[in-house]
Design a protein around this motif. Structure first.
Motif, PDB file in Angstrom:
ATOM      1  N   GLY A 282       8.467  -1.983 -12.662  1.00 14.53           N
ATOM      2  CA  GLY A 282       8.361  -0.537 -12.829  1.00 14.53           C
ATOM      3  C   GLY A 282       8.488   0.105 -11.547  1.00 14.53           C
ATOM      4  N   ASN A 283       7.823   1.312 -10.677  1.00 15.35           N
ATOM      5  CA  ASN A 283       8.817   1.864 -10.020  1.00 15.35           C
ATOM      6  C   ASN A 283       9.372   1.266  -8.061  1.00 15.35           C
ATOM      7  OD1 ASN A 283       9.620   4.316 -10.487  1.00 15.35           O
ATOM      8  ND2 ASN A 283       7.480   4.894 -10.819  1.00 15.35           N
ATOM      9  N   ILE A 284       8.200  -0.046  -8.573  1.00 13.69           N
ATOM     10  CA  ILE A 284       8.735  -0.868  -7.088  1.00 13.69           C
ATOM     11  C   ILE A 284      10.381  -1.095  -7.065  1.00 13.69           C
ATOM     12  CG2 ILE A 284       8.684  -3.758  -6.651  1.00 13.69           C
ATOM     13  CD1 ILE A 284       5.901  -3.427  -8.018  1.00 13.69           C
ATOM     14  N   GLU A 285      10.662  -0.985  -8.248  1.00 19.48           N
ATOM     15  CA  GLU A 285      12.096  -0.987  -8.510  1.00 19.48           C
ATOM     16  C   GLU A 285      13.465  -0.058  -7.666  1.00 19.48           C
ATOM     17  OE1 GLU A 285      13.971  -2.207 -12.079  1.00 19.48           O
ATOM     18  OE2 GLU A 285      11.946  -3.884 -12.510  1.00 19.48           O
ATOM     19  N   ASP A 286      12.707   1.090  -7.653  1.00 14.99           N
ATOM     20  CA  ASP A 286      13.234   2.187  -7.368  1.00 14.99           C
ATOM     21  C   ASP A 286      13.955   2.630  -5.606  1.00 14.99           C
ATOM     22  OD1 ASP A 286      13.922   4.841  -6.197  1.00 14.99           O
ATOM     23  OD2 ASP A 286      11.574   5.180  -5.698  1.00 14.99           O
ATOM     24  N   PRO A 287      15.350   2.549  -5.742  1.00 13.29           N
ATOM     25  CA  PRO A 287      16.137   1.527  -4.623  1.00 13.29           C
ATOM     26  C   PRO A 287      16.444   2.605  -3.752  1.00 13.29           C
ATOM     27  CG  PRO A 287      17.585   2.666  -6.575  1.00 13.29           C
ATOM     28  CD  PRO A 287      16.131   2.813  -6.949  1.00 13.29           C
ATOM     29  N   GLU A 288      15.691   3.601  -3.189  1.00  8.08           N
ATOM     30  CA  GLU A 288      15.293   4.772  -2.200  1.00  8.08           C
ATOM     31  C   GLU A 288      14.021   3.416  -1.488  1.00  8.08           C
ATOM     32  OE1 GLU A 288      14.510   8.593  -2.668  1.00  8.08           O
ATOM     33  OE2 GLU A 288      13.178   8.244  -0.958  1.00  8.08           O
ATOM     34  N   LYS A 289      12.980   3.351  -2.020  1.00  3.94           N
ATOM     35  CA  LYS A 289      12.293   2.970  -1.606  1.00  3.94           C
ATOM     36  C   LYS A 289      12.764   1.063  -1.254  1.00  3.94           C
ATOM     37  CE  LYS A 289       7.856   3.699  -4.151  1.00  3.94           C
ATOM     38  NZ  LYS A 289       8.579   4.765  -5.456  1.00  3.94           N
ATOM     39  N   GLU A 290      13.843  -0.010  -1.840  1.00  4.77           N
ATOM     40  CA  GLU A 290      14.381  -0.404  -1.392  1.00  4.77           C
ATOM     41  C   GLU A 290      15.467  -0.410  -0.028  1.00  4.77           C
ATOM     42  OE1 GLU A 290      17.242  -2.928  -4.504  1.00  4.77           O
ATOM     43  OE2 GLU A 290      16.814  -4.121  -2.932  1.00  4.77           O
ATOM     44  N   SER A 291      15.810   0.655   0.186  1.00  9.25           N
ATOM     45  CA  SER A 291      16.449   0.283   1.730  1.00  9.25           C
ATOM     46  C   SER A 291      15.946   1.072   2.551  1.00  9.25           C
ATOM     47  CB  SER A 291      18.207   1.774   0.779  1.00  9.25           C
ATOM     48  OG  SER A 291      17.003   3.354   1.010  1.00  9.25           O
ATOM     49  N   GLN A 292      14.607   1.378   1.944  1.00  9.43           N
ATOM     50  CA  GLN A 292      13.518   1.892   3.305  1.00  9.43           C
ATOM     51  C   GLN A 292      12.473   1.036   3.757  1.00  9.43           C
ATOM     52  OE1 GLN A 292      12.214   5.018   1.878  1.00  9.43           O
ATOM     53  NE2 GLN A 292      12.633   6.641   1.897  1.00  9.43           N
ATOM     54  N   SER A 293      12.666  -0.022   3.166  1.00 11.05           N
ATOM     55  CA  SER A 293      11.415  -1.445   3.711  1.00 11.05           C
ATOM     56  C   SER A 293      12.726  -2.975   3.478  1.00 11.05           C
ATOM     57  CB  SER A 293      10.715  -1.708   2.362  1.00 11.05           C
ATOM     58  OG  SER A 293      11.237  -2.280   1.311  1.00 11.05           O
ATOM     59  N   CYS A 294      11.884  -3.395   3.936  1.00 11.08           N
ATOM     60  CA  CYS A 294      12.422  -4.625   4.028  1.00 11.08           C
ATOM     61  C   CYS A 294      12.207  -6.024   2.919  1.00 11.08           C
ATOM     62  CB  CYS A 294      12.105  -6.137   5.390  1.00 11.08           C
ATOM     63  SG  CYS A 294      10.999  -6.189   5.863  1.00 11.08           S
ATOM     64  N   TYR A 295      11.000  -5.375   1.903  1.00 16.82           N
ATOM     65  CA  TYR A 295      10.713  -6.596   1.231  1.00 16.82           C
ATOM     66  C   TYR A 295      12.034  -6.340  -0.176  1.00 16.82           C
ATOM     67  CZ  TYR A 295       8.053  -7.666  -3.385  1.00 16.82           C
ATOM     68  OH  TYR A 295       8.100  -7.906  -4.452  1.00 16.82           O
ATOM     69  N   PRO A 296      11.964  -7.340  -0.327  1.00 17.83           N
ATOM     70  CA  PRO A 296      13.675  -7.399  -0.665  1.00 17.83           C
ATOM     71  C   PRO A 296      13.780  -7.930  -2.109  1.00 17.83           C
ATOM     72  CG  PRO A 296      12.941  -9.921   0.078  1.00 17.83           C
ATOM     73  CD  PRO A 296      11.818  -8.942   0.165  1.00 17.83           C
ATOM     74  N   HIS A 297      12.617  -8.362  -3.259  1.00 20.67           N
ATOM     75  CA  HIS A 297      12.756  -9.270  -4.791  1.00 20.67           C
ATOM     76  C   HIS A 297      12.522  -7.637  -5.419  1.00 20.67           C
ATOM     77  CE1 HIS A 297      11.556 -12.362  -1.493  1.00 20.67           C
ATOM     78  NE2 HIS A 297       9.960 -11.476  -1.289  1.00 20.67           N
ATOM     79  N   ARG A 298      12.555  -6.386  -5.156  1.00 26.68           N
ATOM     80  CA  ARG A 298      12.521  -5.519  -6.202  1.00 26.68           C
ATOM     81  C   ARG A 298      12.574  -5.942  -8.108  1.00 26.68           C
ATOM     82  NH1 ARG A 298       9.670  -1.555  -3.343  1.00 26.68           N
ATOM     83  NH2 ARG A 298       9.783  -1.404  -0.846  1.00 26.68           N
ATOM     84  N   LYS A 299      14.166  -6.548  -7.862  1.00 21.07           N
ATOM     85  CA  LYS A 299      14.533  -6.482  -9.229  1.00 21.07           C
ATOM     86  C   LYS A 299      13.862  -7.645  -9.852  1.00 21.07           C
ATOM     87  CE  LYS A 299      19.000  -4.809  -7.999  1.00 21.07           C
ATOM     88  NZ  LYS A 299      19.184  -4.426  -6.680  1.00 21.07           N
ATOM     89  N   PHE A 300      12.682  -8.373  -9.264  1.00 21.80           N
ATOM     90  CA  PHE A 300      12.016  -9.335  -9.776  1.00 21.80           C
ATOM     91  C   PHE A 300      11.326  -8.486 -11.300  1.00 21.80           C
ATOM     92  CE2 PHE A 300      15.212 -11.094  -7.081  1.00 21.80           C
ATOM     93  CZ  PHE A 300      15.634 -12.760  -7.542  1.00 21.80           C
ATOM     94  N   GLY A 301      10.597  -8.262 -12.006  1.00 21.28           N
ATOM     95  CA  GLY A 301       9.983  -7.818 -12.335  1.00 21.28           C
ATOM     96  C   GLY A 301       8.208  -9.128 -12.438  1.00 21.28           C
ATOM     97  N   PHE A 302       8.289 -10.774 -11.978  1.00 23.33           N
ATOM     98  CA  PHE A 302       7.106 -11.265 -12.310  1.00 23.33           C
ATOM     99  C   PHE A 302       7.402 -11.872 -10.950  1.00 23.33           C
ATOM    100  CE2 PHE A 302       9.144 -10.085 -16.640  1.00 23.33           C
ATOM    101  CZ  PHE A 302       8.229  -9.883 -17.623  1.00 23.33           C
TER     102      PHE A 302
END
Ligand SMILES: Cc1cc2nc3c(=O)[nH]c(=O)nc-3n(C[C@H](O)[C@H](O)[C@H](O)COP(=O)(O)OP(=O)(O)OC[C@H]3O[C@@H](n4cnc5c(N)ncnc54)[C@H](O)[C@@H]3O)c2cc1C
Length: 500
Positions: free
Chosen positions: A394-414
């Motif tokens: 869902g919105n965990i995958e948002d690229p903007e959120k990705e660029s603003q944090s060091c949490y790196p697993h956003r493309k993983f849905g599970f």
């Protein structure tokens, strides 16, 4: 734990779940004798004048901190960690009242060359919030919240999630966070933080706007002066650069209600469990962002949870129908009050014996399809193991959120997790060896990404598993800025550049 829990009861009590060293006791009458920490070179410790007995308690109390030693009646209560498997004995527990108290305690630790660990809610799976022989900066008194405006919440680090929900829900606001009521807000946020609302709004760390921290050199720093520090604290801040003493969050409108459906299957063998898992992956990957699901295999018994908080979309209906066909029992729920519903997931409130850990992120079922039967067999056959997979995406995958944090697993849905619980006096060796075997299979099959908030001391290459190689290098630079001498330390804390 006085009360004995059956495994079935525990998994219910754990809600969504999540989810050393015992050295001889120190003689604390003379701080200089016990100031050596596992981190520091003993030769470098200067000897300190011995305090007279009657001076000890004066010396160890100030306006903003109580320095508890083993003899202090308050010490045992403050030394308990949620995980009774881990027994530690810091030389001093610094019970801090406020940011100034934390600063003072860090300076005290630096002067006395004590290893520094920080504890908010005390739920670390591996005891990273305390130590033996050093100082535990205990923030449990720092649990206040106030509103900067109607949507911006300022919280102290040791607010528990149940206190957070009690504060925000009556104001019709929510901060997406985990489900267990006694988890600490700082530990959760600084490692990521997910729960029922993350697919719609993002992680807890995505809502962090600003933070105040006492760094490893005892300086007070604010993220508004350094965006890179904010980036690092969003997923990489647990026990690494300093002690976060205040967190400012944006909040979201709280949904009005909450609906839960539950499916059970009994006496499973691994092939049937695999078929149900395939159905679960296929249907849950189509869910709308306001829905969440968990697949929880506890021995031979499977529970699937499906929750949502907006209208029942066709994808939710179709998941209910498909799971109903393959499971043994379906309990459809209606919409309930949000606050009441969340309370049912608060889980066990008192400390228990357990071993939990991340068991890898997946993008889809195909990644694990060829060998998952082997894992399911171990869970079904080995007494005491629970294997859980939760939906992210869902919105965990948002690229903007990705660029603003060091949490790196956003493309993983599970995200998957292994859990084991036992009663006092039971030897958990067998359960833990089954646990390790499963981790080894996943590792050998290439499942290498792990959730920082579900750590495991046995993870190989934990640096890249938690943050990815590129982010880890950046985090090391942040470490060099705020804690170049590695004062804030635990076995999986970020290392300064050039250190082993
Ligand atoms: C029963 C249970 C349920 C859980 N459920 C969820 C869930 O639903 N979702 C989820 O995402 N996670 C969940 N978790 C994992 C949880 O997010 C982590 O265990 C989290 O780190 C706990 O934070 P804490 O403050 O309670 O723990 P602590 O043990 O106090 O701290 C954990 C780590 O954070 C560091 N830390 C704590 N406070 C600070 C601070 N102020 N500044 C810098 N570093 C700090 C500590 O040094 C330690 O490394 C669960 C864990 C348990 C045991």
């Amino acid at each position: 734990m006085n009360k004995k829990y059956q495994r079935r009861e525990v998994i219910k009590l754990m809600g969504l779940s999540g989810f050393s060293l015992l050295l001889p006791s120190c003689n604390l009458s003379n701080p200089s004798e016990t100031a050596n920490s596992p981190l520091l070179n003993e030769d470098s410790i200067e000897s300190k004048p011995q305090l007279k007995k009657e001076e000890i308690f004066d010396y160890f109390k100030s306006e903003n901190v109580s320095y508890l030693k083993k003899e202090d009646p308050q010490y045992p209560k403050n030394n308990i960690s949620f995980n009774l498997r881990i027994q530690q004995e810091p030389q001093i527990i610094a019970l801090c009242e406020n940011t100034m108290g934390v600063q003072e305690a860090v300076k005290y630790a630096l002067e006395n060359k004590l290893q520094i660990n920080v504890k908010s809610g005390g739920h670390s799976f591996e005891g990273f919030s305390s130590n033996t022989g050093g100082i535990q900066i205990n923030l449990s008194l720092m649990n206040k919240m106030h509103w900067e405006n109607e949507s911006t919440l300022i919280a102290q680090p040791a607010c528990l999630l149940k206190e957070l929900y009690d504060e925000t829900l009556p104001k019709k606001r929510i901060l997406p966070a985990g489900s267990c009521g006694t988890v600490g807000l700082a530990g959760l946020t600084l490692g990521g933080g997910y729960g029922f609302f993350s697919r719609k709004y993002g992680l807890s760390c995505d809502h962090l706007l600003e933070a105040t921290m006492i760094d490893g050199e005892g300086r007070m720093v604010k993220t508004k002066d350094d965006p890179k520090l904010l980036w690092a604290l969003k997923g990489g801040g647990n026990g690494n650069f300093g002690i976060v003493t205040e967190l400012k969050f944006k909040t979201q409108p709280a949904p009005k209600g909450f609906t839960r459906h539950r499916f059970k299957a009994y006496k499973l063998d691994s092939n049937r469990a695999k078929d149900i898992l395939a159905t679960w992956f296929r249907t849950s990957s189509l869910l709308p962002n306001h829905a969440f699901s968990a697949f929880v295999l506890n021995g031979k018994t499977l529970t699937i949870l499906l929750t949502h908080y907006e209208k029942t979309d066709s994808e939710i209906e179709s998941m209910v129908k498909e799971l109903d066909k393959v499971c043994d029992k379906t309990s459809r729920g209606g919409e309930r009050d949000l606050a009441k519903s969340l309370k049912t997931y608060y889980g066990v409130q008192e400390p228990i014996y357990f071993k939990n850990s991340s068991a890898g992120y997946y993008q889809n079922f195909q990644e694990i399809e060829n060998y998952i039967v082997e894992i399911l067999e171990k869970v079904i056959g080995g007494k005491g193991l629970i294997y859980q997979i939760n939906t992210l995406g869902g919105n965990i995958e948002d690229p903007e959120k990705e660029s603003q944090s060091c949490y790196p697993h956003r493309k993983f849905g599970f995200l998957s997790e292994l859990q084991a619980y036992w009663d006092e006096g039971r030897n958990p060796e067998k359960i833990i060896s089954g646990f390790d075997e499963i981790q080894e299979i996943f590792y050998n099959k290439g499942i290498r990404r792990q959730y920082r908030n579900y750590p495991n001391l046995k993870f190989k290459e934990w640096e890249s598993a938690y943050w990815g190689e590129d982010n880890y290098k950046e985090l090391q630079k942040v470490k060099m800025t705020y804690d170049p001498n590695n004062r804030i330390f635990h076995p999986q804390s970020i290392k300064p550049l050039n250190s082993v």
